[in-house]
Design a protein around this motif. Structure first.
Motif, PDB file in Angstrom:
ATOM      1  N   ASP A 199    -111.868  15.332  13.784  1.00  0.00           N
ATOM      2  CA  ASP A 199    -110.499  15.451  13.288  1.00  0.00           C
ATOM      3  C   ASP A 199    -110.198  14.288  12.341  1.00  0.00           C
ATOM      4  O   ASP A 199    -110.035  13.147  12.774  1.00  0.00           O
ATOM      5  CB  ASP A 199    -109.537  15.431  14.481  1.00  0.00           C
ATOM      6  CG  ASP A 199    -108.094  15.718  14.087  1.00  0.00           C
ATOM      7  OD1 ASP A 199    -107.692  15.349  12.960  1.00  0.00           O
ATOM      8  OD2 ASP A 199    -107.362  16.290  14.912  1.00  0.00           O
ATOM      9  N   LEU A 200    -110.122  14.578  11.046  1.00  0.00           N
ATOM     10  CA  LEU A 200    -109.948  13.517  10.057  1.00  0.00           C
ATOM     11  C   LEU A 200    -108.615  12.796  10.218  1.00  0.00           C
ATOM     12  O   LEU A 200    -108.539  11.570  10.098  1.00  0.00           O
ATOM     13  CB  LEU A 200    -110.075  14.089   8.641  1.00  0.00           C
ATOM     14  CG  LEU A 200    -111.455  14.606   8.241  1.00  0.00           C
ATOM     15  CD1 LEU A 200    -111.412  15.171   6.820  1.00  0.00           C
ATOM     16  CD2 LEU A 200    -112.502  13.507   8.338  1.00  0.00           C
ATOM     17  N   LEU A 201    -107.551  13.548  10.467  1.00  0.00           N
ATOM     18  CA  LEU A 201    -106.244  12.920  10.636  1.00  0.00           C
ATOM     19  C   LEU A 201    -106.257  11.971  11.825  1.00  0.00           C
ATOM     20  O   LEU A 201    -105.767  10.838  11.729  1.00  0.00           O
ATOM     21  CB  LEU A 201    -105.157  13.977  10.823  1.00  0.00           C
ATOM     22  CG  LEU A 201    -103.765  13.442  11.206  1.00  0.00           C
ATOM     23  CD1 LEU A 201    -103.263  12.429  10.175  1.00  0.00           C
ATOM     24  CD2 LEU A 201    -102.776  14.593  11.364  1.00  0.00           C
ATOM     25  N   GLN A 202    -106.814  12.397  12.933  1.00  0.00           N
ATOM     26  CA  GLN A 202    -106.871  11.519  14.109  1.00  0.00           C
ATOM     27  C   GLN A 202    -107.725  10.288  13.831  1.00  0.00           C
ATOM     28  O   GLN A 202    -107.411   9.178  14.280  1.00  0.00           O
ATOM     29  CB  GLN A 202    -107.431  12.282  15.316  1.00  0.00           C
ATOM     30  CG  GLN A 202    -107.342  11.500  16.621  1.00  0.00           C
ATOM     31  CD  GLN A 202    -105.910  11.119  16.957  1.00  0.00           C
ATOM     32  OE1 GLN A 202    -105.015  11.965  16.972  1.00  0.00           O
ATOM     33  NE2 GLN A 202    -105.667   9.837  17.221  1.00  0.00           N
ATOM     34  N   ASN A 203    -108.794  10.471  13.065  1.00  0.00           N
ATOM     35  CA  ASN A 203    -109.636   9.329  12.702  1.00  0.00           C
ATOM     36  C   ASN A 203    -108.857   8.303  11.884  1.00  0.00           C
ATOM     37  O   ASN A 203    -109.001   7.094  12.078  1.00  0.00           O
ATOM     38  CB  ASN A 203    -110.853   9.804  11.908  1.00  0.00           C
ATOM     39  CG  ASN A 203    -111.794  10.665  12.736  1.00  0.00           C
ATOM     40  OD1 ASN A 203    -111.697  10.704  13.954  1.00  0.00           O
ATOM     41  ND2 ASN A 203    -112.704  11.363  12.066  1.00  0.00           N
ATOM     42  N   VAL A 204    -108.024   8.792  10.961  1.00  0.00           N
ATOM     43  CA  VAL A 204    -107.201   7.889  10.143  1.00  0.00           C
ATOM     44  C   VAL A 204    -106.172   7.178  11.018  1.00  0.00           C
ATOM     45  O   VAL A 204    -105.973   5.957  10.909  1.00  0.00           O
ATOM     46  CB  VAL A 204    -106.504   8.677   9.014  1.00  0.00           C
ATOM     47  CG1 VAL A 204    -105.478   7.792   8.311  1.00  0.00           C
ATOM     48  CG2 VAL A 204    -107.536   9.186   8.014  1.00  0.00           C
ATOM     49  N   LEU A 205    -105.527   7.924  11.902  1.00  0.00           N
ATOM     50  CA  LEU A 205    -104.540   7.325  12.804  1.00  0.00           C
ATOM     51  C   LEU A 205    -105.177   6.232  13.652  1.00  0.00           C
ATOM     52  O   LEU A 205    -104.605   5.141  13.819  1.00  0.00           O
ATOM     53  CB  LEU A 205    -103.926   8.394  13.702  1.00  0.00           C
ATOM     54  CG  LEU A 205    -102.984   9.391  13.017  1.00  0.00           C
ATOM     55  CD1 LEU A 205    -102.693  10.563  13.955  1.00  0.00           C
ATOM     56  CD2 LEU A 205    -101.685   8.711  12.599  1.00  0.00           C
ATOM     57  N   ASP A 206    -106.353   6.506  14.179  1.00  0.00           N
ATOM     58  CA  ASP A 206    -107.034   5.516  15.007  1.00  0.00           C
ATOM     59  C   ASP A 206    -107.384   4.262  14.204  1.00  0.00           C
ATOM     60  O   ASP A 206    -107.187   3.134  14.668  1.00  0.00           O
ATOM     61  CB  ASP A 206    -108.313   6.111  15.605  1.00  0.00           C
ATOM     62  CG  ASP A 206    -108.024   7.178  16.648  1.00  0.00           C
ATOM     63  OD1 ASP A 206    -106.884   7.236  17.141  1.00  0.00           O
ATOM     64  OD2 ASP A 206    -108.943   7.967  16.950  1.00  0.00           O
ATOM     65  N   ALA A 207    -107.907   4.469  12.988  1.00  0.00           N
ATOM     66  CA  ALA A 207    -108.328   3.336  12.171  1.00  0.00           C
ATOM     67  C   ALA A 207    -107.153   2.463  11.757  1.00  0.00           C
ATOM     68  O   ALA A 207    -107.235   1.233  11.787  1.00  0.00           O
ATOM     69  CB  ALA A 207    -109.077   3.837  10.929  1.00  0.00           C
ATOM     70  N   TYR A 208    -106.057   3.095  11.380  1.00  0.00           N
ATOM     71  CA  TYR A 208    -104.918   2.339  10.861  1.00  0.00           C
ATOM     72  C   TYR A 208    -104.047   1.718  11.944  1.00  0.00           C
ATOM     73  O   TYR A 208    -103.448   0.665  11.728  1.00  0.00           O
ATOM     74  CB  TYR A 208    -104.052   3.243   9.986  1.00  0.00           C
ATOM     75  CG  TYR A 208    -104.443   3.259   8.532  1.00  0.00           C
ATOM     76  CD1 TYR A 208    -103.714   2.559   7.581  1.00  0.00           C
ATOM     77  CD2 TYR A 208    -105.542   3.995   8.099  1.00  0.00           C
ATOM     78  CE1 TYR A 208    -104.060   2.578   6.245  1.00  0.00           C
ATOM     79  CE2 TYR A 208    -105.900   4.029   6.764  1.00  0.00           C
ATOM     80  CZ  TYR A 208    -105.162   3.313   5.836  1.00  0.00           C
ATOM     81  OH  TYR A 208    -105.523   3.331   4.510  1.00  0.00           O
ATOM     82  N   THR A 209    -103.937   2.372  13.087  1.00  0.00           N
ATOM     83  CA  THR A 209    -102.958   1.887  14.063  1.00  0.00           C
ATOM     84  C   THR A 209    -103.572   1.162  15.248  1.00  0.00           C
ATOM     85  O   THR A 209    -102.848   0.659  16.100  1.00  0.00           O
ATOM     86  CB  THR A 209    -102.080   3.046  14.583  1.00  0.00           C
ATOM     87  OG1 THR A 209    -102.905   4.030  15.223  1.00  0.00           O
ATOM     88  CG2 THR A 209    -101.315   3.687  13.444  1.00  0.00           C
ATOM     89  N   THR A 210    -104.898   1.079  15.303  1.00  0.00           N
ATOM     90  CA  THR A 210    -105.512   0.227  16.317  1.00  0.00           C
ATOM     91  C   THR A 210    -106.070  -1.047  15.704  1.00  0.00           C
ATOM     92  O   THR A 210    -106.276  -2.026  16.411  1.00  0.00           O
ATOM     93  CB  THR A 210    -106.652   0.951  17.054  1.00  0.00           C
ATOM     94  OG1 THR A 210    -107.666   1.330  16.107  1.00  0.00           O
ATOM     95  CG2 THR A 210    -106.150   2.179  17.774  1.00  0.00           C
ATOM     96  N   ALA A 211    -106.259  -1.059  14.381  1.00  0.00           N
ATOM     97  CA  ALA A 211    -106.832  -2.236  13.722  1.00  0.00           C
ATOM     98  C   ALA A 211    -105.958  -3.484  13.818  1.00  0.00           C
ATOM     99  O   ALA A 211    -106.478  -4.578  13.992  1.00  0.00           O
ATOM    100  CB  ALA A 211    -107.132  -1.924  12.257  1.00  0.00           C
ATOM    101  N   PRO A 212    -104.603  -3.397  13.696  1.00  0.00           N
ATOM    102  CA  PRO A 212    -103.803  -4.625  13.700  1.00  0.00           C
ATOM    103  C   PRO A 212    -104.047  -5.517  14.904  1.00  0.00           C
ATOM    104  O   PRO A 212    -104.299  -6.715  14.755  1.00  0.00           O
ATOM    105  CB  PRO A 212    -102.362  -4.098  13.677  1.00  0.00           C
ATOM    106  CG  PRO A 212    -102.457  -2.793  12.971  1.00  0.00           C
ATOM    107  CD  PRO A 212    -103.770  -2.222  13.423  1.00  0.00           C
ATOM    108  N   SER A 213    -104.024  -4.957  16.118  1.00  0.00           N
ATOM    109  CA  SER A 213    -104.230  -5.775  17.303  1.00  0.00           C
ATOM    110  C   SER A 213    -105.686  -6.215  17.422  1.00  0.00           C
ATOM    111  O   SER A 213    -105.975  -7.299  17.923  1.00  0.00           O
ATOM    112  CB  SER A 213    -103.812  -5.005  18.556  1.00  0.00           C
ATOM    113  OG  SER A 213    -104.532  -3.802  18.666  1.00  0.00           O
ATOM    114  N   ALA A 214    -106.608  -5.366  16.931  1.00  0.00           N
ATOM    115  CA  ALA A 214    -108.026  -5.692  17.050  1.00  0.00           C
ATOM    116  C   ALA A 214    -108.442  -6.821  16.123  1.00  0.00           C
ATOM    117  O   ALA A 214    -109.415  -7.518  16.380  1.00  0.00           O
ATOM    118  CB  ALA A 214    -108.871  -4.446  16.773  1.00  0.00           C
TER     119      ALA A 214
END
Length: 198
Positions: A80-95
């Motif tokens: 799922d490309l959209l879910q992949n984008v959501l994961d990349a963009y919204t988990t990166a800040p804390s990571a």
């Protein structure tokens, strides 16, 4: 030098020089001091000539120092490309907080807003290269028939990134504020619906 290996003209680069130069520039930035070649030479122990072989101007060096600790978004092209984008963009800040602090982010924004040449150097050397993951995702979406074939890839990436900058710069929230990240996720979904093929 191994057999069959050739080197260009000029003196060879010494290993570790790049790291020492950037370390010195980061130290100056974090202390709120102006970055000059003399100060970088003093703190790094590297010669002026060696610095200018790597960075044609102090503006380019500042751009590199401001980017220390940041990495491109790694976005899978399977599933799922959209879910992949959501994961990349919204988990990166804390990571990435350990390697790229909020203070560095806001310092970059402040300096870029007051120095157009620095902003352009930062875009040219760092930001434009980090967009590759999102470019690949959007092109994959077009090839799958999930996204419209006439989308403007650069404009779409600007739109998605702008959602985040608005939260952190205009609203002034922290980089891992849960409500802000929820708004960002919804913003990405809205943008994706606009890009979606009929």
């Amino acid at each position: 030098m191994t057999a069959g290996t050739t080197r260009g003209p000029g003196r060879p680069r010494s290993h570790g020089h790049d790291e020492r130069i950037v370390d010195a520039a980061v130290e100056l930035l974090e202390r709120g001091e102006e970055i000059t070649v003399s100060r970088v030479v003093e703190r790094s122990g590297v010669s002026r000539a060696a610095i200018y072989r790597r960075w044609p101007s102090m503006t380019d060096l500042v751009a590199t120092a401001l980017d220390r600790g940041r990495a491109p978004h790694t976005i899978p092209l399977e599933g799922d490309l959209l879910q992949n984008v959501l994961d990349a963009y919204t988990t990166a800040p804390s990571a990435t907080r350990e390697t790229y602090s909020e203070e560095r982010f806001r310092l970059r924004m402040r300096l870029a807003m007051t120095d157009r040449k620095l902003s352009q150097a930062y875009w040219r050397s760092h930001v434009s290269r980090r967009r590759g993951g999102m470019v690949a995702v959007l092109r994959a979406g077009v090839e799958r028939g999930e996204l419209r074939p006439d989308i403007d890839v650069d404009a779409c990436i600007d739109l998605v990134n702008g959602v985040f900058y608005y939260q952190f710069v205009v609203r002034g929230v922290t980089l891992d504020d849960p409500e802000a990240l929820a708004r960002c996720r919804e913003g990405i979904r809205v943008a994706w619906r606009g890009m979606a093929a009929p």
